[in-house]
Scaffold this active site. Sequence first.
Site, PDB file in Angstrom:
ATOM      1  N   SER A 126      -5.878   0.514  -1.558  1.00  8.68           N
ATOM      2  CA  SER A 126      -4.772  -0.102  -2.301  1.00  8.68           C
ATOM      3  C   SER A 126      -3.988  -1.085  -1.439  1.00  8.68           C
ATOM      4  CB  SER A 126      -3.874   0.979  -2.875  1.00  8.68           C
ATOM      5  OG  SER A 126      -2.933   0.450  -3.766  1.00  8.68           O
ATOM      6  N   ASP A 171      -3.592  -2.256  -9.081  1.00  7.46           N
ATOM      7  CA  ASP A 171      -3.044  -1.228  -9.968  1.00  7.46           C
ATOM      8  C   ASP A 171      -1.515  -1.240  -9.952  1.00  7.46           C
ATOM      9  OD1 ASP A 171      -2.470  -0.050  -7.512  1.00  7.46           O
ATOM     10  OD2 ASP A 171      -3.333   1.898  -8.014  1.00  7.46           O
ATOM     11  N   THR A 191       0.781   8.394   1.862  1.00  6.33           N
ATOM     12  CA  THR A 191      -0.193   7.485   2.471  1.00  6.33           C
ATOM     13  C   THR A 191       0.071   7.189   3.934  1.00  6.33           C
ATOM     14  OG1 THR A 191       1.099   5.576   1.715  1.00  6.33           O
ATOM     15  CG2 THR A 191      -0.676   6.344   0.271  1.00  6.33           C
ATOM     16  N   ARG A 196      10.002   9.184   3.482  1.00  6.97           N
ATOM     17  CA  ARG A 196      10.683   8.047   2.857  1.00  6.97           C
ATOM     18  C   ARG A 196      12.070   8.468   2.378  1.00  6.97           C
ATOM     19  NH1 ARG A 196       6.840   4.169   2.457  1.00  6.97           N
ATOM     20  NH2 ARG A 196       4.675   4.843   2.171  1.00  6.97           N
TER      21      ARG A 196
END
Length: 598
Positions: free
Chosen positions: A67, A322, A562, A567
């Site tokens: 991605s 995506d 990932t 975060r």
Amino acid sequence: MDEKQRSILLDSSSRFPPPPGVKLSYGTAGFRADASILQSTVFRVGILAALRSLKTQSVIGLMITASHNKVSDNGVKIADPSGGVCGGGIAICKVGMRLVMKLSGLVGLVGNFRKLVMACSDEESSGGQVRVSLEFGGRRRTPRLVDDFVMKENIPLEGVQSAVILLGRDTRPSGESLLEAAKQGISSIVGAVAVDMGVLTTPQLHWMVRSRNKGMKATEMDYFNQLSSSFRCLIDLIPPGSAVNVMDKLIVDGANGVGGEKLQVLKKVLHGLDIQIRNSGKEGVLNEEVGADYVQKEKVVPRGFAPADAGMRCASLDGDADRLVYFSAIQNSNNRIRLVDGDKILSLFALFIKEQLSILNDNEGDRENNSYPATLGVVQTAYANGASTDYLKHLGLEVVFTPTGVKYLHEKAADYDVGIYFEANGHGTILLSEGSEQQKAALRLLAVSKLINQAVGDALSGLLLVEAILQHMGWSIHRWNELYHDLPSRQLKVTLENLWSLASFKYKGGWKIDRICGVIDKGQVKVKGFAFTNLGRAPCLLSILDLTKYPRGRCFVRPSGTEDVVRVYAEASTEEAADDLANSVAQVVDQFLGFGSS
């Protein structure tokens, strides 16, 4: 398991020994890592995809992509028979986290490993993350372990039934060799057939899997034709009095990835839309200062854009197409942009569909006499900007929240006749239930079900629906962006040694992660929830931070699926307050985890 199958497994697994000391996670993004260490993992995922196909007697998909990650990375994920993302692994007998745990365990079994250590919190808390530690063991145990597993799950493994797995890859240089490893894994199960669909966007592969299992045509050209014909239908249905029927050109950033390539093909069969493609992949590096993730996070124009583009309607895809965000460059602002993110895409879709459903319900007479009014639901995660939620609720729409992760959003959206979900990062779609008269009427009017990719978030189909609705409304990107004003927000990362360390605290003592995801809002855990808790001293964010000093303050903390980071997302009524809140929370998280690296 007969001797032929046993011999094939022994021979094939010996050709793909896992690299020493590798620890991988299968989350909503699948397995992702540096491409140089992924061959053995992709091989074993190929085995699992074949077993999944045998179990369900359905077509399964296997996609090689990372991605929006850097070009040297790659990854692998599985598409289930519905076309949706397979829930955290290979869902053989149950759904949800139990599946993930069981079948991520199988990764260790078929991988010829002596020890499998799994550390994960409950489904609600972990967002579908499973941590798997793999160590070497005797390869001759593999057939027995696989045999035990398939017998328990009643999977036919004697070649009596066939399995079909569609394979796709993005444009990364490592994709071809990893695809070959997947083929080897699939072919090591007797009766399994790998069908190489070539270079594709991730949503294209998911669409193909869904279409094949519905008995529909499922070539790449079928995909393009369905999108273009549905878009044309929507354009033809624009009311004659619409203020804008022919709009200025759309400039699209293709992230130097597969999305740019496929949009070039789609352009050839489109009518009624002027598209100019930048960063198409002919030059430039994949995801390097380009793409939806970069634009959404940095809020600047991607490479390949110039001052002359200021004020123009622009869109950005991510590396495997995506994700989708829109933006317009601000003149004389050092490349800053006005971002129109996934929240506003969701709001545009919701407003349009609400309007159409209102027309349909009105046409059916008094609402009180309508026994089956169509239901419309909007699904968000804690990353959604609070202003978007307020706007949607002001429209009278039902807004619900789920844990972070596409599988949770998708599952909840399916509860409605029309369910819409979009994440701020631009990933999302619309689900329409099958069979209701209201939906059939809406589909005849809108052609949305054919245009939108109901298998998974699809930047290309999403882009066409945005463009069709903007033309229908007669809106510019600036009018669209005025639907509501985002609250100031800030995203930060707290870097860890590795995410495995994060998971292992649950078992090794010290800092325990009771709840890994959640929202802190005015001193309350608003969405169930998050607290890093020391087993002995028991302080947590709620007792350390005073959120009352941040007007409209809200903070969301979760481990990345990932990267080796935690975060932190914060929003408040001013930029200064959002920055201060984000930094304060990041410092506390860093302190609790003990790495001192934020």
